[in-house]
Design a protein around this motif. Structure first.
Motif, PDB file in Angstrom:
ATOM      1  N   ASP A  10     -10.139  -0.522  -2.943  1.00 55.18           N
ATOM      2  CA  ASP A  10      -8.679  -0.493  -2.793  1.00 55.18           C
ATOM      3  C   ASP A  10      -8.208   0.695  -1.951  1.00 55.18           C
ATOM      4  O   ASP A  10      -7.004   0.959  -1.874  1.00 55.18           O
ATOM      5  CB  ASP A  10      -8.005  -0.432  -4.171  1.00 55.18           C
ATOM      6  CG  ASP A  10      -8.179  -1.725  -4.953  1.00 55.18           C
ATOM      7  OD1 ASP A  10      -8.370  -2.776  -4.315  1.00 55.18           O
ATOM      8  OD2 ASP A  10      -8.130  -1.676  -6.198  1.00 55.18           O
TER       9      ASP A  10
ATOM     10  N   ALA B 134      -3.925  -0.701   8.332  1.00 53.61           N
ATOM     11  CA  ALA B 134      -3.300  -1.672   7.430  1.00 53.61           C
ATOM     12  C   ALA B 134      -3.257  -3.072   8.037  1.00 53.61           C
ATOM     13  O   ALA B 134      -3.437  -4.073   7.327  1.00 53.61           O
ATOM     14  CB  ALA B 134      -1.886  -1.213   7.083  1.00 53.61           C
TER      15      ALA B 134
ATOM     16  N   SER C 205      -3.116  -1.001  -2.893  1.00 56.42           N
ATOM     17  CA  SER C 205      -4.036  -0.233  -2.051  1.00 56.42           C
ATOM     18  C   SER C 205      -3.443   1.135  -1.755  1.00 56.42           C
ATOM     19  O   SER C 205      -2.224   1.326  -1.832  1.00 56.42           O
ATOM     20  CB  SER C 205      -4.302  -0.955  -0.722  1.00 56.42           C
ATOM     21  OG  SER C 205      -4.866  -2.228  -0.930  1.00 56.42           O
TER      22      SER C 205
ATOM     23  N   ALA D 219       0.826  -1.212   0.000  1.00 57.92           N
ATOM     24  CA  ALA D 219       0.000   0.000   0.000  1.00 57.92           C
ATOM     25  C   ALA D 219       0.855   1.253   0.000  1.00 57.92           C
ATOM     26  O   ALA D 219       1.984   1.253   0.501  1.00 57.92           O
ATOM     27  CB  ALA D 219      -0.914   0.012   1.222  1.00 57.92           C
TER      28      ALA D 219
ATOM     29  N   TYR E 124      -0.377   3.443  -7.973  1.00 56.39           N
ATOM     30  CA  TYR E 124      -1.454   2.448  -8.055  1.00 56.39           C
ATOM     31  C   TYR E 124      -1.667   2.003  -9.501  1.00 56.39           C
ATOM     32  O   TYR E 124      -1.765   0.799  -9.793  1.00 56.39           O
ATOM     33  CB  TYR E 124      -2.725   3.063  -7.474  1.00 56.39           C
ATOM     34  CG  TYR E 124      -3.984   2.247  -7.612  1.00 56.39           C
ATOM     35  CD1 TYR E 124      -4.301   1.240  -6.694  1.00 56.39           C
ATOM     36  CD2 TYR E 124      -4.885   2.503  -8.649  1.00 56.39           C
ATOM     37  CE1 TYR E 124      -5.479   0.510  -6.815  1.00 56.39           C
ATOM     38  CE2 TYR E 124      -6.063   1.782  -8.776  1.00 56.39           C
ATOM     39  CZ  TYR E 124      -6.356   0.787  -7.856  1.00 56.39           C
ATOM     40  OH  TYR E 124      -7.533   0.067  -7.980  1.00 56.39           O
TER      41      TYR E 124
END
Length: 201
Positions: A114, A135, A82, A47, A75
């Motif tokens: 996402d 997370a 994410s 992420a 991304y």
């Protein structure tokens, strides 16, 4: 007279030493902060954590928009799967920074599924602490920290002190364009960096 001269010389030498001890570390730290991101190669991660910045009504400020755009680019390139937006409601504001970031990202093609947000933090350290909690619920453990270039040395140090597997990725464009704005940001970040180091002692 010789004694007074000697004392004066010793005082001058001491003052010079103190000045050097204060200024030299600051100059070295500022240099390292300025060039920090150039020493780090971009890695893929679970992420991107976008550090919060000011919002204007329900729109991101130019500084925040650059951070969001960079995360969206990561991304789209498959560097992250994410995006975690951070930041609570600032003083005299109506919307949380993370909420504004999420809306902007969705409007620019990021899947809502996402995107993760935390809407309570007010500082960089809180951004990271809360992002880590969010997370962990999704089993995300490797991160790219997204912010302005001069912000990243302190932010990445904080993330790693929190036990996060984190790497910096600076916005390729920044709203801090003029020498004056860059200098002000650098001075502020250098002070904040030293303050954080002192807080750990």
């Amino acid at each position: 007279m010789l004694i007074k001269y000697y004392i004066k010389q010793q005082c001058s030498a001491f003052a010079l030493l103190v000045t050097a001890l204060v200024i030299l570390p600051s100059v070295v730290a500022a240099f390292n902060i300025y060039f920090y991101n150039t020493k780090n190669k971009l890695k893929s991660a679970d992420a991107a954590i976008v550090l919060g910045a000011e919002v204007w009504q329900d729109e991101p400020s130019p500084v925040f928009r650059e951070r969001i755009n960079h995360a969206i680019n990561l991304y789209n390139k498959g560097k992250v799967s994410s995006i975690i937006f951070t930041g609570g409601i600032g003083e005299d504001k109506d919307f949380a920074e993370a909420t504004v970031g999420k809306r902007y990202a969705i409007a620019h093609g990021v899947k809502e599924s996402d995107i993760l947000i935390e809407t309570k933090s007010q500082t960089t350290l809180q951004n990271l602490k809360n992002a880590k909690k969010v997370a962990s619920r999704q089993d995300l453990s490797k991160f790219i920290i997204v912010s302005d270039p001069l912000h990243l040395k302190r932010a990445t140090l904080m993330a790693r002190d929190l036990g996060m597997n984190a790497y910096p990725s600076a916005t390729p464009t920044t709203r801090y364009q003029s020498m004056e704005s860059k200098l002000k940001f650098l001075v502020r970040e250098t002070s904040a960096y030293f303050f954080y180091l002192m807080s750990k002692i």
